[in-house]
Each structure stands twice: as C-alpha cells, then as structure tokens.
Write an enzyme that holds these catalytic residues in place. Structure first.
Site, short mmCIF file in Angstrom:
data_model
loop_
_atom_site.label_atom_id
_atom_site.label_comp_id
_atom_site.label_asym_id
_atom_site.label_seq_id
_atom_site.Cartn_x
_atom_site.Cartn_y
_atom_site.Cartn_z
N SER A 138 -33.22 -12.01 -15.46
CA SER A 138 -32.96 -12.81 -16.21
C SER A 138 -31.50 -14.26 -16.51
O SER A 138 -30.83 -14.38 -16.99
CB SER A 138 -32.75 -13.06 -18.05
OG SER A 138 -31.62 -11.80 -17.85
N LYS A 175 -26.55 -11.33 -21.88
CA LYS A 175 -26.81 -12.40 -22.45
C LYS A 175 -26.00 -13.58 -22.25
O LYS A 175 -24.15 -12.71 -22.70
CB LYS A 175 -27.51 -12.47 -23.73
CG LYS A 175 -28.96 -11.95 -22.99
CD LYS A 175 -30.03 -12.97 -22.56
CE LYS A 175 -31.55 -12.39 -23.08
NZ LYS A 175 -32.06 -12.67 -21.73
#
Length: 219
Positions: A138, A175
């Site tokens: 990701s 993230k």
C-alpha cells in the site's frame, strides 16, 4: 577496510562532484569536505552526513559498512539498547519485529525476531527506536513489501509525515498522515488503495504510534 571518509570520497567522485560543488550544495567549505574525506574531522554530525547523502542522491547507510556494524554489535546482541561507535557515528542495536502491531505490543505475539544496526543521533532516540518488517504494497513505491522501516515511537507527527498508526485499537498501519482540526486522512502512496478519511468523533479511532524515520532495503 575503508573509512567513512574514503567511502564519502568514492561516492562524491562516482557522482561527478568536485569538492567545491559538493561543499556549495551542502552549505560548507571545500576545506571541510576535504577534511571529512581525509579523516581529519572524525566526529561528523549525522545530520551533515544525511545532507551530503541527499545531495549525492545516495542512502546515508551506504556510507557505512554494515558488516562492521553487525560485527561490532555481535557481542551485545542480547542486550537491548546496545550502542557502539563505528567511524565516530553512533549505532544502535534496534529490535526487529515481524509486524507493525507486534512492534508496539498491540498483539499477543510481540517477540523480537532479530536486531538491526541503525544510525542514531542521541541516546534518547535509541530508547524509542524499533525496526519493523512491512507487509503489503500500500505504500509502494516508497516502501515495498518486505522492506524494513526504522521507527521512532512518538504519539504525534506533523501533517504530511509517514507514520505508524493504530486504527480502532487493533489494526496497525503505515500511512502518510494528513490532518486538520476536524479530520484525519490516512493516505496510501499506492494509488490502488483509497485514503481512509476520519471526520468528527471518528478521528478518535486513530492513534499515532510512531514516525517512520527511514526505509532499510536490500539491494
């Protein structure tokens, strides 16, 4: 075995920089860079090493021989927060965890699976530093599946930083974090993954666990 200065000179020449050119971009003098390379100045601040590496377009870790680092730390592999000096730069024997959640004690399985020598700036930073093996893509291409991230444990980061966060008290994620007074956005660098946007009371679902300082990758 090459010194830090010798590797620095090699990197500079391989990139086609003169002493004057590198000094100007780094914000120092030609004489200072020359002294770094000759080993006259031994205690080079890590911040300066990092700046030089950025200018040369290389990983600062490439200026150190990690075989040396590993050998230096071998005798203290069972001691947490072990710190040694290599070429006058502090190295910390950071614990390595197999997952984000395990590294922060979120899961029942939080065993240390190894140790990684990492560069540190202070003893306080060493006490809060761990390494984690990343799973998933990701955050590709900056962080790939199988990469190891060096993380400093802290409960807040600046908007735009890459961080380790805990979502809903159980899911550890890596993230890019952006936020304002009423919302938090957890962004994946891989465009195939949509951002997670939390607004209002939902922002409490997210807790910052640490800041990603650098990526350690085998080449």
């Amino acid at each position: 075995m090459k010194t830090l200065g010798e590797r620095l000179k090699e990197a500079r020449l391989s990139k086609g920089f003169t002493l004057e050119e590198l000094a100007k971009k780094v914000g120092t003098s030609k004489q200072t860079i020359s002294r770094y390379e000759k080993g006259v100045i031994k205690n080079i601040p890590y911040e300066k090493i990092e700046t030089i590496a950025i200018v040369l377009g290389i990983d600062p870790y490439s200026l150190f021989t990690w075989e040396q680092a590993t050998n230096s730390l071998e005798n203290s592999i069972n001691q947490n927060n072990s710190i040694v000096m290599l070429n006058d730069v502090k190295l910390y024997n950071a614990p390595l965890f197999e997952s984000v959640s395990a590294g922060f004690g979120v899961t029942a399985v939080n065993e240390i699976v190894g140790y990684i020598p990492v560069i540190i700036c202070s003893d306080d930073e060493a006490a809060d530093t761990i390494c984690i093996k990343v799973k998933g893509d990701s955050m590709s291409p900056k962080i790939e599946d199988g990469d190891i991230i060096q993380v400093r444990k802290q409960t807040s980061v600046d908007s735009g930083d890459i961080a380790v966060v805990l979502l809903d008290g159980s899911e550890g994620l890596v993230k890019k974090v952006e936020y304002d007074t009423e919302w938090i956005k957890l962004i994946s660098l891989n465009m195939n993954y949509p951002p997670i946007v939390l607004k209002g009371k939902d922002v409490l679902r997210c807790a910052v666990l640490g800041k990603v300082k650098r990526v350690i990758r085998d080449v």
